[in-house]
Design an enzyme around this catalytic site. Structure first.
Site, PDB file in Angstrom:
ATOM      1  N   ASP A  28       0.968  -1.143   0.030  1.00  0.00           N
ATOM      2  CA  ASP A  28      -0.044   0.055  -0.004  1.00  0.00           C
ATOM      3  C   ASP A  28       0.941   1.248  -0.080  1.00  0.00           C
ATOM      4  OD1 ASP A  28      -2.149   1.845   0.986  1.00  0.00           O
ATOM      5  OD2 ASP A  28      -3.183   0.042   1.070  1.00  0.00           O
ATOM      6  N   SER A  87     -11.495  -0.791  -0.236  1.00  0.00           N
ATOM      7  CA  SER A  87     -10.219  -0.798   0.468  1.00  0.00           C
ATOM      8  C   SER A  87     -10.179  -1.043   1.837  1.00  0.00           C
ATOM      9  CB  SER A  87      -9.417   0.600   0.373  1.00  0.00           C
ATOM     10  OG  SER A  87      -8.714   0.916  -0.796  1.00  0.00           O
ATOM     11  N   ASP A 100      18.611  -0.986   5.118  1.00  0.00           N
ATOM     12  CA  ASP A 100      17.980  -0.757   6.327  1.00  0.00           C
ATOM     13  C   ASP A 100      16.417  -0.757   6.187  1.00  0.00           C
ATOM     14  OD1 ASP A 100      20.202   0.169   7.358  1.00  0.00           O
ATOM     15  OD2 ASP A 100      20.208   2.123   6.810  1.00  0.00           O
ATOM     16  N   HIS A 137      -3.380   5.802   3.744  1.00  0.00           N
ATOM     17  CA  HIS A 137      -4.290   4.700   3.620  1.00  0.00           C
ATOM     18  C   HIS A 137      -3.703   3.407   3.883  1.00  0.00           C
ATOM     19  CE1 HIS A 137      -6.019   2.015   0.371  1.00  0.00           C
ATOM     20  NE2 HIS A 137      -7.001   2.721   0.379  1.00  0.00           N
ATOM     21  N   ASN A 183     -14.032   0.100  -6.970  1.00  0.00           N
ATOM     22  CA  ASN A 183     -15.057   0.987  -6.221  1.00  0.00           C
ATOM     23  C   ASN A 183     -15.881   1.747  -7.492  1.00  0.00           C
ATOM     24  OD1 ASN A 183     -14.167   0.598  -3.719  1.00  0.00           O
ATOM     25  ND2 ASN A 183     -13.009   2.559  -3.514  1.00  0.00           N
ATOM     26  N   ASP A 237      21.138  -8.045   5.538  1.00  0.00           N
ATOM     27  CA  ASP A 237      20.736  -9.230   5.318  1.00  0.00           C
ATOM     28  C   ASP A 237      20.567  -9.703   3.750  1.00  0.00           C
ATOM     29  OD1 ASP A 237      18.635  -7.721   4.439  1.00  0.00           O
ATOM     30  OD2 ASP A 237      16.810  -8.384   5.221  1.00  0.00           O
TER      31      ASP A 237
END
Length: 546
Positions: A158, A377, A194, A217, A309, A188
């Site tokens: 998102d 949503s 970061d 959101h 929507n 990693d």
């Protein structure tokens, strides 16, 4: 790619039948196969062997002081059938399932009462619209069984996450290797420096670990999934405890690219999220995005997506990513607090799987604030939160199995009949794997009588015609449209009862659907059209009544 699916235009929803409280209650939980049998006063608890023969059941235990025996029957037998059979035994006074009782876990979060999607007692929403009690996901009942786990990771793909929000900070996923490592170093070796709380793919060519939400959101969705519960502040999510991974590819203005989406989905999959929550959509069909979702499927994750929507039928006009034909994709429509499909929500009898609360949903945003937003949503994170609850309770369940469980245990709901494949999600039924019960307020479960009433095909401009249907002796009726195709919002049918009261309105594309339930045996329908678009029209083939 179109941006966020939120704050849909507040167009009046179709006024269809409302549902009663008990239509949403899950089958009461009981010890499988066990029943409490109270004998009549002229019979006494005697030898277990004799009692077993007389009752035709294994005697588990007895309570002689109350003249009660506890019996066991095969677990595959239907409860109603067992109760009916035993009630006919001349020895039996009362027979009941061996019900299970639990502590009622209601969180102490002060804004819990604003979350009608979690518990709907008929309270008003943020637009002062009263709800219908029971139109909720059954969260309070589910929390008696499971409240979530820190072992469960949900990726919210998102606008990022407000990891400083007081209701989110305790449930944010942490990449421990990066947190314990050296700043400015990819500790990693996953290609992102970061990425402590997630990653940012807005500039997909140069991803970063800065996933702080600059829109709101993603944080709103995250609060519904996992606002920290029972902590005496703010709201509560479907999960009181969980780990939310904020995967940002949507910018401050709510838009993002296919390139960013591809990298976001793969990042969530590779970093171990088994639930991917996706409240976004747009663009055309993308084979590469479908393949990325397929990779999440292969990794055992579920991909939960907002239906959209646009008041669109996704069966005939697919919306992506919700309509990709990948086994782990679960598409979600939105309903309001009275059980009606939201006026903005996309739908589809085959392509949209379930419906969830999505109108005036209160949740966390940027800063330390909260707000009520609407959209599919907002429906999607209710289902993502449920999937997380299920995974916490059954850690070995796969993404496809989560999808099938959520679909199979969804509740029948008259307001979305014919709009989604299954029904209205229910967390308690999901956790207990309870089969859905018929909705007694759905006209599809009533008696019917044939009718033959129709408009012209196509209908004329500036139509103003009145039609009547009567079912003598009925207390309630609802007409069934085998076809219904009018210009949405402009060409419509208004339904009136015998007193002249306006009961509801229908407009748009509503094949194989019922009109509003009308009290009494009579309904008057007034069909009007403007002078612009003349569509095929409508036809009534029967009336349901009770």
């Amino acid at each position: 790619m179109r941006g966020l699916m939120e704050r849909a235009s507040k167009v009046a929803a179709l006024c269809l039948t409302l549902v009663a409280v008990n239509a949403f209650a899950a089958e009461p939980e009981a010890v499988p196969g066990e029943y409490i049998v109270k004998l009549k006063n002229n019979y006494a608890v005697s030898s277990v062997n004799i009692m077993s023969q007389q009752l035709g059941a294994y005697i588990k235990s007895t309570i002689p002081s109350q003249n009660i025996v506890v019996i066991k029957r095969p677990v595959f037998e239907l409860t109603n059938s067992v109760v009916k059979t035993l009630s006919q035994n001349p020895m039996v006074d009362i027979v009941e399932p061996n019900f299970i009782y639990r502590i009622n876990k209601v969180p102490n979060d002060p804004d819990f009462g604003k979350l009608w999607g979690m518990q709907n007692l008929g309270q008003k929403d943020s637009e002062n619209k009263a709800g219908v009690a029971g139109v909720d996901i059954g969260a309070v009942q589910a929390w008696d069984i499971e409240t979530g786990s820190k072992n469960t990771i949900v990726a919210v793909i998102d606008t990022g996450i407000n990891y400083n929000h007081p209701d989110l900070k305790d449930n944010v996923w942490v990449n421990e290797v990066e947190k314990a490592g050296q700043a400015g170093v990819d500790d990693d070796n996953n290609g992102i420096v970061d990425d402590i709380y997630g990653a940012n793919f807005v500039d997909a060519a140069k991803p970063t670990g800065n996933n702080l939400d600059d829109h709101g959101h993603g944080s709103h969705c995250s609060g519904t999934i996992g606002g920290h519960g029972d902590d005496g502040k703010g709201i509560v999510g479907v999960n009181w405890n969980v780990r939310i991974m904020g995967v940002k590819f949507l910018s401050k203005d709510g838009s993002g690219s296919l390139e960013g989406a591809l990298k976001a989905v793969d990042y969530a999959t590779s970093m171990g999220a088994k639930i991917l929550s996706n409240s976004w959509g747009g663009g055309g069909y993308s084979e590469t995005l479908k393949q990325a979702i397929q990779r999440s499927n292969d990794a055992g994750a579920i991909f939960i997506a907002a239906a959209g929507n646009e008041s669109n039928n996704n069966d005939s006009n697919p919306t992506y990513p919700a309509t990709y034909d990948v086994p782990n994709v679960l598409s979600v429509a939105a309903i309001d607090n009275r059980g009606q499909i939201a006026s903005f929500s996309n739908y589809g009898k085959t392509s949209v799987h379930v419906a969830a609360p999505g109108v005036n949903i209160y949740s966390s945003i940027t800063g330390s604030g909260y707000d009520s937003w609407s959209g599919t949503s907002m429906a999607t994170p209710h289902v993502s939160g449920m999937a997380a609850l299920l995974l916490s309770h059954e850690p070995n369940i796969t993404g496809q199995e989560m999808k099938q469980r959520i679909i199979a245990t969804s509740r029948p709901l008259a307001g979305i009949r014919g709009k989604v494949k299954a029904g209205f999600v229910n967390a308690y039924a999901m956790l207990t794997n309870t089969l859905p019960q018929p909705d007694p307020n759905d006209p599809s479960n009533w008696q019917t009588v044939s009718q033959s009433v129709a408009s012209a095909h196509p209908y004329a401009s500036k139509t103003n015609e009145t039609y009547e249907v009567r079912v003598p002796g009925a207390k309630q009726i609802a007409v069934h449209f085998s076809t219904f195709d009018t210009e949405r919002d402009y060409d419509k049918i208004q339904f009136y009862d015998a007193t002249g009261k306006l009961v509801g309105t229908m407009s748009g594309k509503n094949d194989d659907s019922f009109g509003p339930v009308v009290e009494g045996e009579y309904v008057k329908m007034v069909f009007t059209s403007d002078d612009s678009v003349n569509r095929n029209g409508w036809e009534i083939d029967k009336a349901a009544w009770r």
